[in-house]
Design a protein around this motif. Structure first.
Motif, mmCIF file in Angstrom:
data_model
loop_
_atom_site.group_PDB
_atom_site.id
_atom_site.type_symbol
_atom_site.label_atom_id
_atom_site.label_comp_id
_atom_site.label_asym_id
_atom_site.label_seq_id
_atom_site.Cartn_x
_atom_site.Cartn_y
_atom_site.Cartn_z
ATOM 1 N N ILE A 137 0.904 -1.171 0.018
ATOM 2 C CA ILE A 137 0.117 0.058 -0.190
ATOM 3 C C ILE A 137 0.820 1.148 0.128
ATOM 4 N N SER A 138 0.637 2.290 -1.060
ATOM 5 C CA SER A 138 1.398 3.403 -0.812
ATOM 6 C C SER A 138 0.655 4.418 0.112
ATOM 7 N N ASP A 139 1.089 5.669 0.090
ATOM 8 C CA ASP A 139 0.719 6.484 1.236
ATOM 9 C C ASP A 139 -0.572 7.186 0.844
ATOM 10 N N TYR A 140 -1.510 6.575 0.093
ATOM 11 C CA TYR A 140 -2.891 6.940 -0.175
ATOM 12 C C TYR A 140 -3.984 6.729 0.892
ATOM 13 N N SER A 141 -4.888 7.744 0.958
ATOM 14 C CA SER A 141 -5.926 7.429 2.056
ATOM 15 C C SER A 141 -7.244 7.449 1.315
ATOM 16 N N TYR A 142 -8.137 6.998 2.073
ATOM 17 C CA TYR A 142 -9.549 6.863 1.726
ATOM 18 C C TYR A 142 -10.083 8.598 1.224
ATOM 19 N N SER A 143 -9.984 9.389 1.783
ATOM 20 C CA SER A 143 -10.253 10.859 1.400
ATOM 21 C C SER A 143 -9.236 11.695 1.607
ATOM 22 N N THR A 144 -9.368 12.884 1.161
ATOM 23 C CA THR A 144 -8.382 14.052 1.445
ATOM 24 C C THR A 144 -9.235 15.378 1.825
ATOM 25 N N TYR A 145 -8.596 16.185 2.259
ATOM 26 C CA TYR A 145 -9.457 17.557 2.552
ATOM 27 C C TYR A 145 -8.928 18.540 1.805
ATOM 28 N N THR A 146 -9.661 19.556 1.484
ATOM 29 C CA THR A 146 -9.509 20.821 0.896
ATOM 30 C C THR A 146 -9.189 21.868 1.807
ATOM 31 N N SER A 147 -8.888 22.988 1.455
ATOM 32 C CA SER A 147 -8.737 24.077 2.407
ATOM 33 C C SER A 147 -9.743 24.293 3.265
ATOM 34 N N ALA A 148 -10.953 24.037 3.086
ATOM 35 C CA ALA A 148 -12.147 24.283 3.759
ATOM 36 C C ALA A 148 -12.409 23.043 4.782
ATOM 37 N N SER A 149 -11.510 22.146 4.784
ATOM 38 C CA SER A 149 -11.814 20.870 5.428
ATOM 39 C C SER A 149 -13.102 20.176 5.163
ATOM 40 N N LYS A 150 -13.172 20.174 4.079
ATOM 41 C CA LYS A 150 -14.399 19.302 3.570
ATOM 42 C C LYS A 150 -13.894 18.012 2.957
ATOM 43 N N ALA A 151 -14.129 16.734 3.507
ATOM 44 C CA ALA A 151 -13.545 15.530 2.922
ATOM 45 C C ALA A 151 -14.030 15.255 1.247
ATOM 46 N N GLN A 152 -13.108 14.716 0.791
ATOM 47 C CA GLN A 152 -13.370 14.442 -0.702
ATOM 48 C C GLN A 152 -12.831 13.086 -0.947
ATOM 49 N N ASP A 153 -13.684 12.109 -1.380
ATOM 50 C CA ASP A 153 -13.269 10.837 -1.791
ATOM 51 C C ASP A 153 -12.126 11.022 -2.936
ATOM 52 N N ILE A 154 -11.099 10.196 -2.759
ATOM 53 C CA ILE A 154 -10.251 10.186 -3.798
ATOM 54 C C ILE A 154 -10.148 8.479 -4.392
ATOM 55 N N LEU A 155 -10.641 7.800 -3.841
ATOM 56 C CA LEU A 155 -11.006 6.363 -4.303
ATOM 57 C C LEU A 155 -12.584 6.162 -4.656
ATOM 58 N N SER A 156 -12.701 5.534 -5.823
ATOM 59 C CA SER A 156 -14.224 5.259 -6.172
ATOM 60 C C SER A 156 -14.746 3.941 -5.105
ATOM 61 N N SER A 157 -15.899 3.767 -5.208
ATOM 62 C CA SER A 157 -16.370 2.663 -4.535
ATOM 63 C C SER A 157 -15.902 1.443 -4.548
ATOM 64 N N GLU A 158 -15.916 1.174 -6.050
ATOM 65 C CA GLU A 158 -14.981 0.049 -6.312
ATOM 66 C C GLU A 158 -13.562 -0.219 -5.889
ATOM 67 N N GLU A 159 -12.755 0.849 -6.067
ATOM 68 C CA GLU A 159 -11.268 0.811 -5.582
ATOM 69 C C GLU A 159 -11.272 0.702 -4.056
ATOM 70 N N ARG A 160 -12.140 1.246 -3.323
ATOM 71 C CA ARG A 160 -12.181 1.050 -1.883
ATOM 72 C C ARG A 160 -12.729 -0.352 -1.689
ATOM 73 N N GLY A 161 -13.575 -0.740 -2.220
ATOM 74 C CA GLY A 161 -14.139 -2.308 -2.067
ATOM 75 C C GLY A 161 -12.610 -3.471 -2.405
ATOM 76 N N GLN A 162 -12.047 -2.990 -3.551
ATOM 77 C CA GLN A 162 -10.793 -3.867 -3.741
ATOM 78 C C GLN A 162 -9.823 -3.920 -2.723
ATOM 79 N N LEU A 163 -9.620 -2.518 -2.294
ATOM 80 C CA LEU A 163 -8.569 -2.267 -1.537
ATOM 81 C C LEU A 163 -8.812 -3.106 0.107
ATOM 82 N N LEU A 164 -10.254 -3.029 0.520
ATOM 83 C CA LEU A 164 -10.568 -3.551 1.758
ATOM 84 C C LEU A 164 -10.493 -4.987 1.459
#
Length: 87
Positions: free
Chosen positions: A14-41
């Motif tokens: 696993i590289s240093d990716y996470s499930y979500s990232t935050y914008t300057s407004a601290s609002k979470a944004q998904d960076i993995l699709s649902s399919e990618e999250r499922g594959q990772l899990l």
């Protein structure tokens, strides 16, 4: 983003990716699709030995996210190892 595949000895990298990232407004944004999250899990669930890598010359964010992954994986009962490349 391509999700890594597990190796024959049930090890996944696993590289240093996470499930979500935050914008300057601290609002979470998904960076993995649902399919990618499922594959990772699924890969995590099926693996016992997991290597977590960050990028060369890591900054604090890379080190922190890598160590957070290791802590989470240890909590799940996985054998997690952190690798910090020097080249």
């Amino acid at each position: 983003m391509n999700i890594p595949t597990s190796y024959s000895d049930h090890c996944v990298a696993i590289s240093d990716y996470s499930y979500s990232t935050y914008t300057s407004a601290s609002k979470a944004q998904d960076i993995l699709s649902s399919e990618e999250r499922g594959q990772l899990l699924t890969l995590i669930d099926e693996s016992e030995n997991i290597v977590i890598c960050c990028h060369v010359s890591p900054d604090g964010d890379a080190v922190g996210s890598t160590l957070a992954w290791a802590d989470y994986l240890h909590y799940l009962g996985k054998n997690a190892r952190v690798i910090v490349p020097d080249q």
